[in-house]
Design a protein around this motif. Structure first.
Motif, PDB file in Angstrom:
ATOM      1  N   TYR A  38       0.872  -1.316   0.111  1.00 38.18           N
ATOM      2  CA  TYR A  38       0.221   0.109  -0.060  1.00 38.18           C
ATOM      3  C   TYR A  38       0.842   1.373  -0.031  1.00 38.18           C
ATOM      4  N   CYS A  39       2.024   1.060   0.653  1.00 39.81           N
ATOM      5  CA  CYS A  39       2.685   2.455   0.627  1.00 39.81           C
ATOM      6  C   CYS A  39       3.907   2.548  -0.209  1.00 39.81           C
ATOM      7  N   CYS A  70       4.888   4.893  -3.317  1.00 37.58           N
ATOM      8  CA  CYS A  70       5.059   6.433  -3.230  1.00 37.58           C
ATOM      9  C   CYS A  70       6.206   6.446  -2.190  1.00 37.58           C
ATOM     10  N   HIS A  71       6.389   5.701  -0.844  1.00 33.39           N
ATOM     11  CA  HIS A  71       7.334   5.907   0.127  1.00 33.39           C
ATOM     12  C   HIS A  71       8.459   4.931  -0.105  1.00 33.39           C
ATOM     13  N   MET A 109       5.979  15.169  -2.980  1.00 33.48           N
ATOM     14  CA  MET A 109       7.207  14.307  -2.705  1.00 33.48           C
ATOM     15  C   MET A 109       6.658  13.461  -1.389  1.00 33.48           C
ATOM     16  N   PRO A 110       6.551  12.342  -1.403  1.00 33.44           N
ATOM     17  CA  PRO A 110       6.044  11.386  -0.392  1.00 33.44           C
ATOM     18  C   PRO A 110       7.184  11.719   0.794  1.00 33.44           C
ATOM     19  N   TYR A 155      -5.931   5.417   4.065  1.00 33.62           N
ATOM     20  CA  TYR A 155      -5.890   3.913   3.813  1.00 33.62           C
ATOM     21  C   TYR A 155      -6.824   3.466   4.660  1.00 33.62           C
ATOM     22  N   MET A 204       8.778  10.770  14.654  1.00 33.04           N
ATOM     23  CA  MET A 204       7.293  11.079  14.597  1.00 33.04           C
ATOM     24  C   MET A 204       6.560  10.272  15.571  1.00 33.04           C
ATOM     25  N   LYS A 262      -3.083  12.674   4.347  1.00 32.08           N
ATOM     26  CA  LYS A 262      -2.214  13.918   4.603  1.00 32.08           C
ATOM     27  C   LYS A 262      -1.906  14.638   3.188  1.00 32.08           C
ATOM     28  N   ASN A 263      -2.732  15.582   2.882  1.00 35.35           N
ATOM     29  CA  ASN A 263      -2.300  16.477   1.701  1.00 35.35           C
ATOM     30  C   ASN A 263      -2.820  15.555   0.536  1.00 35.35           C
ATOM     31  N   TYR A 289      11.414  12.737  10.111  1.00 35.93           N
ATOM     32  CA  TYR A 289      10.241  11.745  10.741  1.00 35.93           C
ATOM     33  C   TYR A 289      10.711  10.758  11.442  1.00 35.93           C
ATOM     34  N   MET A 344      -1.665  12.729  -0.076  1.00 33.42           N
ATOM     35  CA  MET A 344      -1.627  11.185   0.408  1.00 33.42           C
ATOM     36  C   MET A 344      -2.996  11.282   1.031  1.00 33.42           C
ATOM     37  N   GLN A 372       0.669  10.292  15.022  1.00 36.33           N
ATOM     38  CA  GLN A 372       0.496  11.276  13.982  1.00 36.33           C
ATOM     39  C   GLN A 372       0.505  10.045  12.612  1.00 36.33           C
TER      40      GLN A 372
HETATM   41  C1  HEC Z   1      -0.121   8.091  -3.448  1.00 33.86           C
HETATM   42  C2  HEC Z   1       1.556   8.171  -2.749  1.00 33.86           C
HETATM   43  C3  HEC Z   1       1.220   7.759  -1.396  1.00 33.86           C
HETATM   44  C4  HEC Z   1       0.987   6.769  -0.709  1.00 33.86           C
HETATM   45  C5  HEC Z   1       0.352   5.362  -1.485  1.00 33.86           C
HETATM   46  C6  HEC Z   1       1.410   6.963   0.577  1.00 33.86           C
HETATM   47  N1  HEC Z   1       1.624   8.051   0.937  1.00 33.86           N
HETATM   48 FE1  HEC Z   1       2.348   8.817   2.881  1.00 33.86          FE
HETATM   49  N2  HEC Z   1       2.718  10.297   2.085  1.00 33.86           N
HETATM   50  C7  HEC Z   1       2.614  10.807   0.830  1.00 33.86           C
HETATM   51  C8  HEC Z   1       3.091  12.226   0.464  1.00 33.86           C
HETATM   52  C9  HEC Z   1       3.051  13.107  -0.541  1.00 33.86           C
HETATM   53  C10 HEC Z   1       3.075  12.683   1.918  1.00 33.86           C
HETATM   54  C11 HEC Z   1       3.569  14.144   2.308  1.00 33.86           C
HETATM   55  C12 HEC Z   1       2.281  14.664   2.860  1.00 33.86           C
HETATM   56  C13 HEC Z   1       2.637  16.178   3.262  1.00 33.86           C
HETATM   57  O1  HEC Z   1       3.330  16.151   4.367  1.00 33.86           O
HETATM   58  O2  HEC Z   1       2.233  17.032   2.422  1.00 33.86           O
HETATM   59  C14 HEC Z   1       3.071  11.515   2.728  1.00 33.86           C
HETATM   60  C15 HEC Z   1       3.145  11.355   4.181  1.00 33.86           C
HETATM   61  C16 HEC Z   1       3.094  10.423   5.052  1.00 33.86           C
HETATM   62  C17 HEC Z   1       3.492  10.567   6.507  1.00 33.86           C
HETATM   63  C18 HEC Z   1       3.997  11.626   7.228  1.00 33.86           C
HETATM   64  C19 HEC Z   1       2.593  12.294   7.832  1.00 33.86           C
HETATM   65  C20 HEC Z   1       2.832  13.594   8.665  1.00 33.86           C
HETATM   66  O3  HEC Z   1       2.017  13.786   9.494  1.00 33.86           O
HETATM   67  O4  HEC Z   1       3.827  14.327   8.149  1.00 33.86           O
HETATM   68  C21 HEC Z   1       3.480   9.033   6.855  1.00 33.86           C
HETATM   69  C22 HEC Z   1       3.893   8.707   8.321  1.00 33.86           C
HETATM   70  C23 HEC Z   1       2.961   8.512   5.664  1.00 33.86           C
HETATM   71  N3  HEC Z   1       2.891   9.173   4.656  1.00 33.86           N
HETATM   72  C24 HEC Z   1       2.732   6.994   5.873  1.00 33.86           C
HETATM   73  C25 HEC Z   1       2.290   6.206   4.811  1.00 33.86           C
HETATM   74  C26 HEC Z   1       1.855   4.859   4.820  1.00 33.86           C
HETATM   75  C27 HEC Z   1       1.993   4.220   6.176  1.00 33.86           C
HETATM   76  C28 HEC Z   1       1.281   4.632   3.798  1.00 33.86           C
HETATM   77  C29 HEC Z   1       0.751   3.418   3.482  1.00 33.86           C
HETATM   78  C30 HEC Z   1      -0.428   2.915   4.146  1.00 33.86           C
HETATM   79  C31 HEC Z   1       1.306   5.772   2.897  1.00 33.86           C
HETATM   80  N4  HEC Z   1       2.042   6.675   3.429  1.00 33.86           N
HETATM   81  C32 HEC Z   1       0.920   5.827   1.646  1.00 33.86           C
HETATM   82  C33 HEC Z   1       2.236  10.014  -0.345  1.00 33.86           C
HETATM   83  C34 HEC Z   1       1.706   8.791  -0.313  1.00 33.86           C
END
Ligand code: HEC
Length: 218
Positions: A109-110, A113-114, A133-134, A164, A145, A158-159, A142, A161, A149
Motif C-alpha cells: 500500500y505505501c 510512493c514511500h 514528494m512522499p 488507507y 514522529m 495527509k494532503n 520523521y 496522500m 501522527q
Molecule cells: C500516493 C502516494 C502515497 C501513498 C500510496 C502513501 N503515501 Fe504517505 N505520504 C505521501 C505524501 C505525498 C506525503 C507528504 C504529505 C505532506 O506532508 O504534505 C506523505 C506523508 C506520510 C507520512 C507523514 C505524515 C505527517 O504527518 O507528516 C506518513 C507517516 C506516511 N505518509 C505514511 C504512509 C503509509 C503508512 C502509507 C501506506 C499505508 C502511505 N503513507 C501511503 C504519499 C503517499
C-alpha cells in the motif's frame, strides 16, 4: 439393414447432434435439475433482493455498535484534532512475524510512493507522475514522529496522500507503523515498543472484545 435405412438413421443422428450443439442458450440452461438445492442457492446471495428487510436488500452494513470477530474496537480519534494525534497510541504488541506482515502490507500500500526502502522515492514518485514528494520516512524529520501522527496519516490521509482506512483495519495500521518504527530505530529513530509481544494478538483482541461485551451486559 438396407442401405436407405442406414442413411436415414445416420442423417437423423447427425441432425440431432447438430441441433443439440446449436441451441444458443445451452451454456445458460442447466438442463434437467435433479438436485435443485445444488443448482439454486437457498441462501439470499449478496446483491439479490430480500423480502425480509424493509429496503429489500440482502447486503447489509454491520449492526451499529458491534465489532467483527478478531477486529479491534473503534478508535476515538477525531479528524483534525492534531494535538490528540500526537499522544494517540496503542497497547498492541506484535510478534516478529506480525511485524514482517506489517512490512508486506507497507510494500503493497505505501511502497509505491514511500519506496520499499522507506526513502520517499517509490516508483510512482520516481516516475515523475506524482508531483508531491512522499515523506522520506528515514529522514531525521520523521524518525521521531509520534506513532499517533502516523496513524492519523494512514486513517485520514495527509494532503496529497489519501486515506488507507478502508484498505487497512486498525490492527493492520499499527502493524504497518510497527514495521516503519522498527526500520526507523535501525536508522537512529525511536524504538517504539511494538515488538515485545510474542502472543498472537488476534487471540488477545478476541478476549478483550469478549471482556468488553461481558462488561456491557453487567
Ligand atoms: C500516493 C502516494 C502515497 C501513498 C500510496 C502513501 N503515501 Fe504517505 N505520504 C505521501 C505524501 C505525498 C506525503 C507528504 C504529505 C505532506 O506532508 O504534505 C506523505 C506523508 C506520510 C507520512 C507523514 C505524515 C505527517 O504527518 O507528516 C506518513 C507517516 C506516511 N505518509 C505514511 C504512509 C503509509 C503508512 C502509507 C501506506 C499505508 C502511505 N503513507 C501511503 C504519499 C503517499
Amino acid at each position: 439393414m438396407n442401405k436407405t435405412k442406414s442413411i436415414v438413421v445416420a442423417s437423423l443422428m447427425i441432425g440431432l447432434s447438430l441441433a443439440a450443439c446449436n441451441s444458443g442458450d445451452m451454456r445458460r440452461n442447466p438442463g434437467k435439475v435433479y438436485a435443485p438445492d445444488m443448482t439454486y442457492s437457498r441462501a439470499y446471495d449478496a446483491y439479490t433482493e430480500n423480502p425480509n428487510f424493509e429496503d429489500g436488500q440482502t447486503s447489509r452494513l454491520p449492526v451499529p455498535g458491534t465489532v467483527a470477530m478478531g477486529h479491534q474496537l473503534p478508535d476515538h480519534l477525531v479528524e483534525g484534532d492534531t494535538n490528540a494525534y500526537k499522544s494517540f497510541t496503542t497497547s498492541l504488541r506484535f510478534s516478529d512475524a506480525e511485524i514482517t506482515e506489517g512490512g508486506r502490507l507497507f510494500n503493497i500500500y505505501c511502497g509505491i510512493c514511500h519506496g520499499t526502502a522507506l526513502d520517499g522515492n517509490g516508483p510512482l514518485y520516481a516516475s515523475g507522475k506524482f508531483a508531491a514528494m512522499p515523506a522520506n520516512l528515514k529522514d531525521a524529520k520523521y524518525l521521531h514522529m509520534p506513532v499517533g501522527q502516523m496513524y492519523a496519516a494512514i486513517k485520514y490521509g495527509k494532503n496529497a496522500m489519501g486515506s488507507y482506512a478502508s484498505q487497512l483495519d486498525i490492527k493492520q495500521r499499527w502493524q504497518v507503523i510497527a514495521y516503519i518504527k522498527k526500520a526507523q530505530s535501525e536508522n537512529g529513530g525511536d524504538a517504539f515498543t511494538f515488538g515485545t509481544g510474542n502472543a498472537d494478538t488476534s487471540k488477545k483482541m478476541a478476549m478483550a472484545v469478549a471482556d468488553t461485551a461481558a462488561k456491557a451486559k453487567q
